[in-house]
Design an enzyme around this catalytic site. Structure first.
Site, short mmCIF file in Angstrom:
data_model
loop_
_atom_site.label_atom_id
_atom_site.label_comp_id
_atom_site.label_asym_id
_atom_site.label_seq_id
_atom_site.Cartn_x
_atom_site.Cartn_y
_atom_site.Cartn_z
N ASP A 227 0.73 -1.14 -0.04
CA ASP A 227 -0.03 0.05 0.00
C ASP A 227 1.07 1.25 -0.12
OD1 ASP A 227 -2.37 1.42 0.04
OD2 ASP A 227 -3.42 0.35 1.72
N ASP B 2 -10.74 2.67 -3.56
CA ASP B 2 -11.10 1.48 -3.09
C ASP B 2 -12.57 1.09 -3.36
OD1 ASP B 2 -8.90 1.45 -1.78
OD2 ASP B 2 -9.77 1.69 0.36
C1 GLA Z 1 -5.90 1.19 1.43
C2 GLA Z 1 -6.04 0.32 0.28
C3 GLA Z 1 -7.28 -0.62 0.35
C4 GLA Z 1 -6.85 -1.54 1.93
C5 GLA Z 1 -6.57 -0.56 2.99
C6 GLA Z 1 -6.36 -1.12 4.29
O1 GLA Z 1 -7.49 2.19 1.57
O2 GLA Z 1 -6.47 1.08 -1.01
O3 GLA Z 1 -7.32 -1.59 -0.37
O4 GLA Z 1 -5.63 -2.15 1.84
O5 GLA Z 1 -5.73 0.80 2.66
O6 GLA Z 1 -5.98 -0.16 5.36
#
Ligand code: GLA
Length: 409
Positions: A159, A220
């Protein structure tokens, strides 16, 4: 296998001459299960024993994946997302799993997952801490890559929260890729590099593909039609820059499949499955495989749609036309075939017909001089043989998609 893990820079997509990370993995979009969208950062195992992020969650998911046809359908990776870690590193500076939630540790979990014929994915972050505030990999890329490899990890989702600066973000993504490669273990490298870069700078996809096996571009995914719709629309609007980059070894990642949860109607679930196949997307389900309705299971395990997603030519599809809230998409497949999707974006009224000329498909080549047409979703149906100047009229429900396979004769 170690010999296969090397930095050989090959032209993966001959036409575009895009250079890909060739670590021997992700020659087709990876498939598996990832905990985030459904299980988020549940850490209270006393209150929620079967929902918290714990070794129980992953072993139970691995059991179901091996026993109920998921593995046979192609879903291979059982992936841990954020919140698996203890709040601090160990006395030797290594990341460690939360000891209450993962009493056996990650090595034992990887062994278990491997014993089921599956692979294990794990999560870390390029910056000082993960998005949920657990320890990040900044300053520890080599050590963390070695730790993951020593545990038997097969995929790393990396990430991009808390990176500090754009320079550090890019350097971190590059360095972790090199560190993973140095371990000699084939590890799929899942990035969010372009997503974190995009608000400030146009991503250099040619470079990103040299380091990552797939990469998130957009927000997301949520368990809602609004989310699916916005991902599909974003992809169409940026197709000129992102479609040509995708190919064996490197894929655009529109995020997890949320089919089998709460937010999508049947039509919308069909649309997600069909469009993720057209987009050559990694297929990571985030749902509770222990409690799946038969329809969702049928859709997620549908062999024909998975075959389109996994087509060995590895070309991503694109939107061909948008007309009165219908969208026409196509994806070139091996053996001169095409996948074709007709999506009805109108959210009022009932089923509507979309009529189009087959001359439109594949730059005039998909049905030239004739073709056979197979419907894959929402139900399987043989449409028979058509010729170049024929039209096809398909009925599509609101927010639904009809997915076809067109084979030239
Ligand atoms: C970000 C990523 C997600 C997930 C969260 C976890 O938002 O884009 O896919 O991994 O972090 O905290």
């Amino acid at each position: 296998m170690a010999a296969a893990v090397r930095w050989v820079l090959v032209a993966a997509v001959a036409a575009a001459a895009v250079v890909a990370l060739d670590n021997g993995v992700a020659r087709t979009p990876p498939m598996g299960w990832l905990h985030w969208e459904r299980f988020l950062c549940g850490t209270d195992c006393a209150a929620e024993p079967d929902r918290c992020v714990s070794e129980r969650l992953f072993t139970e998911m691995a059991d179901v994946m091996a026993a109920e046809g998921w593995k046979e359908a192609g879903y291979e990776f059982v992936c841990i997302d954020d919140c698996w870690m203890a709040p601090t590193r160990d006395e030797r500076g290594r990341l460690q799993a939360d000891p209450r939630r993962f009493p056996g540790g990650i090595r034992a979990l990887a062994d278990y997952v491997h014993s089921k014929g599956l692979k294990l994915g794990i999560y870390s972050d390029v910056g000082n801490s993960t998005c949920a505030g657990f320890p990040g990999s900044y300053g520890h890329y080599e050590l963390d890559a070695q730790t993951f490899a020593s545990w038997g990890v097969d995929l790393l989702k990396f990430d991009g929260c808390n990176a500090g600066s754009l320079g550090l973000l890019a350097e971190g993504y590059r360095n972790m890729s090199l560190a993973l490669n140095k371990t000699g273990r084939p590890i799929v490298y899942s990035c969010e590099w372009p997503f974190y870069l995009r608000p400030v700078q146009q991503p250099n996809y040619t470079e990103i593909k040299q380091y990552c096996n797939h990469w998130r571009n957009f927000y997301d995914v949520y368990d809602s039609w609004n989310s699916i719709k916005s991902i599909v629309e974003w992809t169409a609007l940026h197709q000129d820059s992102i479609v040509k980059i995708a190919g064996p070894g490197g894929w655009n990642d529109p995020d997890m499949l949320v089919i089998g949860n709460f937010g999508l109607s049947w039509e919308q679930a069909v649309t997600q499955m069909a469009m993720w196949a057209i987009m050559a997307a990694p297929l990571f389900m985030s749902n509770d495989l222990r409690r799946m309705k038969p329809e969702a299971k049928w859709l997620l395990q549908n062999k024909e749609v998975i075959a389109i997603n996994q087509d060995p030519l590895g070309k991503q599809g694109y939107r061909v036309a948008k007309d009165k809230s219908f969208e026409l998409w196509e994806r070139p497949l091996s053996d001169r075939a095409y996948a074709v999707a007709v999506l009805n974006q109108q959210e009022i009224g009932g089923p509507r017909n979309f009529t189009f000329s087959l001359t439109f498909l594949g730059n005039g080549l998909a049905c030239n001089p004739a073709c056979s047409i197979q419907q894959i979703l929402p139900t399987s149906r043989d449409w028979g043989v058509y010729n170049w100047v024929s039209s096809l009229s398909v009925e599509v429900n609101p927010t639904g998609t009809v997915l076809l396979r067109v084979v030239p004769l």
